[in-house]
Design a protein around this motif. Structure first.
Motif, PDB file in Angstrom:
ATOM      1  N   THR A 112       5.033  12.184   3.652  1.00  0.00           N
ATOM      2  CA  THR A 112       5.977  11.138   4.066  1.00  0.00           C
ATOM      3  C   THR A 112       5.507   9.727   3.723  1.00  0.00           C
ATOM      4  O   THR A 112       6.320   8.809   3.655  1.00  0.00           O
ATOM      5  N   GLU A 113       4.196   9.540   3.549  1.00  0.00           N
ATOM      6  CA  GLU A 113       3.745   8.173   3.259  1.00  0.00           C
ATOM      7  C   GLU A 113       2.351   8.141   2.651  1.00  0.00           C
ATOM      8  O   GLU A 113       1.467   8.888   3.055  1.00  0.00           O
ATOM      9  N   TYR A 114       2.182   7.252   1.703  1.00  0.00           N
ATOM     10  CA  TYR A 114       0.851   6.848   1.244  1.00  0.00           C
ATOM     11  C   TYR A 114       0.599   5.457   1.798  1.00  0.00           C
ATOM     12  O   TYR A 114       1.531   4.650   1.899  1.00  0.00           O
ATOM     13  N   SER A 115      -0.653   5.178   2.121  1.00  0.00           N
ATOM     14  CA  SER A 115      -1.024   3.820   2.463  1.00  0.00           C
ATOM     15  C   SER A 115      -2.331   3.516   1.731  1.00  0.00           C
ATOM     16  O   SER A 115      -3.415   3.840   2.217  1.00  0.00           O
ATOM     17  N   TYR A 116      -2.178   2.943   0.546  1.00  0.00           N
ATOM     18  CA  TYR A 116      -3.343   2.649  -0.299  1.00  0.00           C
ATOM     19  C   TYR A 116      -4.120   1.461   0.241  1.00  0.00           C
ATOM     20  O   TYR A 116      -3.532   0.502   0.764  1.00  0.00           O
ATOM     21  N   LYS A 117      -5.436   1.557   0.090  1.00  0.00           N
ATOM     22  CA  LYS A 117      -6.333   0.473   0.483  1.00  0.00           C
ATOM     23  C   LYS A 117      -7.011  -0.042  -0.788  1.00  0.00           C
ATOM     24  O   LYS A 117      -7.267   0.738  -1.711  1.00  0.00           O
ATOM     25  N   TYR A 118      -7.272  -1.337  -0.846  1.00  0.00           N
ATOM     26  CA  TYR A 118      -7.820  -1.936  -2.062  1.00  0.00           C
ATOM     27  C   TYR A 118      -9.101  -2.709  -1.772  1.00  0.00           C
ATOM     28  O   TYR A 118      -9.282  -3.233  -0.672  1.00  0.00           O
ATOM     29  N   GLY A 138       0.797  -1.227   0.000  1.00  0.00           N
ATOM     30  CA  GLY A 138       0.000   0.000   0.000  1.00  0.00           C
ATOM     31  C   GLY A 138       0.830   1.277   0.000  1.00  0.00           C
ATOM     32  O   GLY A 138       0.318   2.355  -0.279  1.00  0.00           O
ATOM     33  N   ASN A 139       2.116   1.171   0.310  1.00  0.00           N
ATOM     34  CA  ASN A 139       2.974   2.352   0.287  1.00  0.00           C
ATOM     35  C   ASN A 139       3.227   2.858  -1.130  1.00  0.00           C
ATOM     36  O   ASN A 139       3.548   4.021  -1.326  1.00  0.00           O
ATOM     37  N   PHE A 140       3.135   1.962  -2.093  1.00  0.00           N
ATOM     38  CA  PHE A 140       3.394   2.367  -3.480  1.00  0.00           C
ATOM     39  C   PHE A 140       2.114   2.917  -4.123  1.00  0.00           C
ATOM     40  O   PHE A 140       1.059   2.308  -3.986  1.00  0.00           O
ATOM     41  N   PRO A 141       2.215   4.000  -4.866  1.00  0.00           N
ATOM     42  CA  PRO A 141       1.089   4.375  -5.722  1.00  0.00           C
ATOM     43  C   PRO A 141       0.832   3.218  -6.700  1.00  0.00           C
ATOM     44  O   PRO A 141       1.765   2.476  -7.031  1.00  0.00           O
ATOM     45  N   PRO A 142      -0.414   3.052  -7.159  1.00  0.00           N
ATOM     46  CA  PRO A 142      -0.758   1.868  -7.948  1.00  0.00           C
ATOM     47  C   PRO A 142       0.191   1.553  -9.121  1.00  0.00           C
ATOM     48  O   PRO A 142       0.553   0.392  -9.310  1.00  0.00           O
ATOM     49  N   ASP A 143       0.603   2.566  -9.882  1.00  0.00           N
ATOM     50  CA  ASP A 143       1.497   2.283 -11.016  1.00  0.00           C
ATOM     51  C   ASP A 143       2.832   1.718 -10.553  1.00  0.00           C
ATOM     52  O   ASP A 143       3.378   0.805 -11.171  1.00  0.00           O
ATOM     53  N   SER A 144       3.358   2.268  -9.459  1.00  0.00           N
ATOM     54  CA  SER A 144       4.622   1.745  -8.915  1.00  0.00           C
ATOM     55  C   SER A 144       4.423   0.373  -8.315  1.00  0.00           C
ATOM     56  O   SER A 144       5.304  -0.478  -8.412  1.00  0.00           O
ATOM     57  N   ALA A 145       3.275   0.150  -7.676  1.00  0.00           N
ATOM     58  CA  ALA A 145       2.977  -1.165  -7.098  1.00  0.00           C
ATOM     59  C   ALA A 145       2.965  -2.209  -8.209  1.00  0.00           C
ATOM     60  O   ALA A 145       3.533  -3.296  -8.074  1.00  0.00           O
ATOM     61  N   ARG A 146       2.313  -1.873  -9.319  1.00  0.00           N
ATOM     62  CA  ARG A 146       2.235  -2.781 -10.460  1.00  0.00           C
ATOM     63  C   ARG A 146       3.636  -3.098 -10.980  1.00  0.00           C
ATOM     64  O   ARG A 146       3.985  -4.251 -11.202  1.00  0.00           O
TER      65      ARG A 146
END
Ligand code: AVJ
Length: 320
Positions: free
Chosen positions: A280-286, A166-174
């Motif tokens: 300082t941080e993103y924490s994405y939820k899906y 979740g720390n990565f923005p979706p494109d970076s996570a992918r």
């Protein structure tokens, strides 16, 4: 060092690397600092405290899901798997796996905090004297070298708990998961913790705890910079802020400047206006659907385990 530790080349994060990250992050319109800088010795200890907080549901929920499904999870991973953990230190979770897996071929913890890594490995090595442990001190978001695995194993299983994805923005996570699937190889497994979309109150409470531990964790990043690079952040001039963005499905953590101020970093002066923030941080939820969509070009979702309130998920994927 314990006899069952295989030594690997030591990785030293350079002061210059940190300085470079800071300069780059501060050159952006929304100034930012990378969340991996949270995890020095102090920060890692504060994170362990966060995991114990009443408000911080992810850790306890993930452990509960593991406990309730451990036979199914270990059955899915199969015998003699080689377990590679990204960002180790989550000792409760790894122990559940190590105690229930059938003949694990080895355990490769990869962590950016050397002291944290060696301390947890030392304890594990004492408790599991027959386990082959190969710690790797590295920043797993960058290129790193794995030790050679010249022993039999059924398949590699990358273990990535804690919803750190979740720390990565979706494109970076992918992109990150695509690289992971590449180095681990087709057919390798990925056992991953994914935090799920839920009501805003629960989410914001989890990142604004009553004891102020999350605030101390966030502010420690500036303290760390003052310790490790030539910077002069005044800790009294910054405040922790965390909020949930319902459009992006992410928690954002910021450090807010409480006044107009100048900060010097290695001879360069940066000005911050009152109210200006450093991200300082993103924490994405899906949702489970959104996560399946995210990984679909490199992984197939094989199994999903959740808690009764659908707060969190543990998912088993295979690289396609
Ligand atoms: C370790 C990235 C999963 O995003 O919830 C906890 C870090 N930050 N409280 C998260 C964190 C603030 C955590 N992860």
């Amino acid at each position: 060092m314990h006899k069952n530790l295989i030594k690997v080349k030591k990785f030293e994060p350079e002061k210059e690397d940190i300085l470079h990250e800071v300069m780059e992050g501060f050159s952006k319109h929304q100034k930012e600092l990378p969340c991996k800088l949270f995890y020095d010795k102090e920060g890692s200890a504060l994170f362990d405290q966060i995991c114990e907080l009443d408000e911080y549901y992810p850790t306890r929920t993930e452990i509960g899901i593991m406990e309730n499904n451990i036979d199914r999870i270990c059955g899915t991973l199969g015998e003699e798997c080689l377990l590679i953990e990204l960002g180790s230190g989550s000792s409760v979770k790894i122990r559940l796996l190590l105690e229930n897996l059938v003949k694990p071929a080895g355990y490769v913890p990869i962590d950016i905090s050397e002291e944290h890594l060696l301390e947890s490995v030392r304890t594990l090595a004492g408790d599991y004297p027959n386990l082959r442990i190969m710690p790797v001190y590295a920043d797993y978001t960058q290129h790193f070298n794995l030790p050679e695995f010249n022993f039999p194993y059924s398949r590699k299983v990358v273990y990535y708990p804690g919803s750190t994805i979740g720390n990565f923005p979706p494109d970076s996570a992918r992109a990150f998961l695509r690289r992971t699937a590449e180095w681990a190889g087709r057919g390798s497994g990925l056992l991953i913790g994914v935090d799920l979309v839920k009501d805003v109150e629960t989410l914001e409470r989890a990142y604004n705890d009553g004891k102020g531990i999350t605030a101390a964790f966030n502010l420690n990043m500036l303290r760390r910079l003052n310790r490790e690079i030539d910077s002069d952040f005044n800790l009294d001039s910054w405040k922790h802020r965390a909020l949930y963005d319902t459009n992006e499905n992410r928690i954002e953590m910021h450090l807010e400047s409480l006044r107009n101020q100048e900060v010097r970093v290695n001879g360069t002066s940066f000005s911050f206006g009152k109210g200006e923030t450093i991200l300082t941080e993103y924490s994405y939820k899906y949702t489970t659907q959104a996560f399946e969509e995210l990984v679909s070009d490199s992984y197939k979702v094989e199994r999903i385990w959740t808690d009764k309130d659908n707060k969190f998920s543990i998912q088993y994927l295979t690289a396609v």
